[in-house]
Design a protein around this motif. Sequence first.
Motif, mmCIF file in Angstrom:
data_model
loop_
_atom_site.group_PDB
_atom_site.id
_atom_site.type_symbol
_atom_site.label_atom_id
_atom_site.label_comp_id
_atom_site.label_asym_id
_atom_site.label_seq_id
_atom_site.Cartn_x
_atom_site.Cartn_y
_atom_site.Cartn_z
ATOM 1 N N VAL A 31 39.343 29.059 34.603
ATOM 2 C CA VAL A 31 38.221 29.935 34.236
ATOM 3 C C VAL A 31 37.292 30.148 35.428
ATOM 4 C CG1 VAL A 31 36.156 30.075 32.797
ATOM 5 C CG2 VAL A 31 38.321 29.365 31.792
ATOM 6 N N ILE A 32 37.049 29.097 36.188
ATOM 7 C CA ILE A 32 36.154 29.207 37.339
ATOM 8 C C ILE A 32 36.745 30.128 38.405
ATOM 9 C CG2 ILE A 32 35.195 27.912 39.290
ATOM 10 C CD1 ILE A 32 34.805 25.574 37.319
ATOM 11 N N LEU A 33 38.050 30.028 38.633
ATOM 12 C CA LEU A 33 38.680 30.810 39.695
ATOM 13 C C LEU A 33 39.152 32.187 39.244
ATOM 14 C CD1 LEU A 33 40.756 28.064 41.539
ATOM 15 C CD2 LEU A 33 38.592 29.075 42.204
ATOM 16 N N ASP A 34 38.866 32.568 37.994
ATOM 17 C CA ASP A 34 39.343 33.847 37.475
ATOM 18 C C ASP A 34 38.777 35.021 38.263
ATOM 19 O OD1 ASP A 34 40.772 35.477 35.653
ATOM 20 O OD2 ASP A 34 38.907 35.860 34.569
ATOM 21 N N ARG A 35 37.499 35.024 38.539
ATOM 22 C CA ARG A 35 36.866 36.138 39.259
ATOM 23 C C ARG A 35 37.410 36.246 40.688
ATOM 24 N NH1 ARG A 35 30.578 36.325 39.020
ATOM 25 N NH2 ARG A 35 31.132 36.789 36.885
ATOM 26 N N ILE A 36 37.596 35.115 41.336
ATOM 27 C CA ILE A 36 38.112 35.123 42.710
ATOM 28 C C ILE A 36 39.554 35.619 42.734
ATOM 29 C CG2 ILE A 36 38.684 33.659 44.688
ATOM 30 C CD1 ILE A 36 36.340 31.857 43.774
ATOM 31 N N LEU A 37 40.361 35.176 41.787
ATOM 32 C CA LEU A 37 41.762 35.584 41.772
ATOM 33 C C LEU A 37 41.929 37.044 41.355
ATOM 34 C CD1 LEU A 37 43.476 32.382 40.380
ATOM 35 C CD2 LEU A 37 43.550 33.281 42.685
ATOM 36 N N HIS A 38 41.001 37.591 40.579
ATOM 37 C CA HIS A 38 41.080 39.008 40.235
ATOM 38 C C HIS A 38 40.887 39.888 41.465
ATOM 39 C CE1 HIS A 38 41.822 39.644 36.021
ATOM 40 N NE2 HIS A 38 41.038 38.613 35.715
ATOM 41 N N ARG A 39 40.140 39.416 42.438
ATOM 42 C CA ARG A 39 39.991 40.166 43.689
ATOM 43 C C ARG A 39 41.300 40.236 44.458
ATOM 44 N NH1 ARG A 39 34.350 37.413 45.644
ATOM 45 N NH2 ARG A 39 33.070 38.270 43.957
ATOM 46 N N VAL A 40 42.118 39.192 44.326
ATOM 47 C CA VAL A 40 43.422 39.160 44.987
ATOM 48 C C VAL A 40 44.460 39.926 44.174
ATOM 49 C CG1 VAL A 40 45.202 37.604 45.897
ATOM 50 C CG2 VAL A 40 42.830 36.932 45.989
ATOM 51 N N GLY A 41 44.198 40.120 42.886
ATOM 52 C CA GLY A 41 45.138 40.821 42.022
ATOM 53 C C GLY A 41 45.900 39.897 41.098
ATOM 54 N N LEU A 42 45.364 38.714 40.883
ATOM 55 C CA LEU A 42 46.010 37.736 40.006
ATOM 56 C C LEU A 42 45.090 37.403 38.844
ATOM 57 C CD1 LEU A 42 47.451 35.313 42.671
ATOM 58 C CD2 LEU A 42 48.712 36.973 41.339
ATOM 59 N N HIS A 43 45.663 36.791 37.832
ATOM 60 C CA HIS A 43 44.878 36.341 36.680
ATOM 61 C C HIS A 43 44.432 34.911 36.929
ATOM 62 C CE1 HIS A 43 43.952 35.307 32.489
ATOM 63 N NE2 HIS A 43 43.727 36.609 32.358
ATOM 64 N N GLY A 44 43.391 34.472 36.247
ATOM 65 C CA GLY A 44 42.879 33.120 36.432
ATOM 66 C C GLY A 44 43.864 32.044 36.026
ATOM 67 N N TYR A 45 44.720 32.363 35.047
ATOM 68 C CA TYR A 45 45.697 31.364 34.605
ATOM 69 C C TYR A 45 46.844 31.185 35.597
ATOM 70 C CZ TYR A 45 43.330 31.079 30.180
ATOM 71 O OH TYR A 45 42.393 30.863 29.223
ATOM 72 N N SER A 46 46.911 32.024 36.607
ATOM 73 C CA SER A 46 47.949 31.820 37.621
ATOM 74 C C SER A 46 47.585 30.691 38.582
ATOM 75 C CB SER A 46 48.205 33.112 38.391
ATOM 76 O OG SER A 46 47.044 33.536 39.052
ATOM 77 N N VAL A 47 46.384 30.125 38.423
ATOM 78 C CA VAL A 47 46.014 28.991 39.260
ATOM 79 C C VAL A 47 46.825 27.746 38.870
ATOM 80 C CG1 VAL A 47 44.091 28.009 37.933
ATOM 81 C CG2 VAL A 47 44.029 27.928 40.381
ATOM 82 N N ILE A 48 47.251 27.644 37.628
ATOM 83 C CA ILE A 48 48.037 26.487 37.190
ATOM 84 C C ILE A 48 49.396 26.459 37.891
ATOM 85 C CG2 ILE A 48 49.080 25.352 35.191
ATOM 86 C CD1 ILE A 48 46.709 26.579 33.570
#
Length: 120
Positions: A53-70
């Motif tokens: 959830v915390i990294l969702d905004r940062i990963l959306h800038r790259v073009g990924l969803h927050g759940y792709s951090v797992i």
Amino acid sequence: MEKYLLELILKGLWGVLTTEVFVIFAIVLPCIILFYMVFGLLEDYGYIPRIAVILDRILHRVGLHGYSVIPMLLACGCNVPGILAVRNLEVIPYVLGGILFINILHATGIIKLVGKLLHP
């Protein structure tokens, strides 16, 4: 002749077989075991969804969803489980972006191996 062939297989030109066994058990395996122990603790205490959830905004800038951090965290231990975990994402562009991003990441065992080879 058999003794020479056996010595060539075991020691080789640079000691390939003995070096491979050393690399697997002394360098790569401890890193992977430690990584998955820490990952299991983070998962048990519930920090993994919070990180997503915390990294969702940062990963959306790259073009990924927050759940792709797992899967990216899994890929730090080994890329194969990370790529297999990316398949569970719902949107195809997120899956393809996750696979490409995970291939850029290096596994911790490989990083330690490269460091060991560069600095003997």
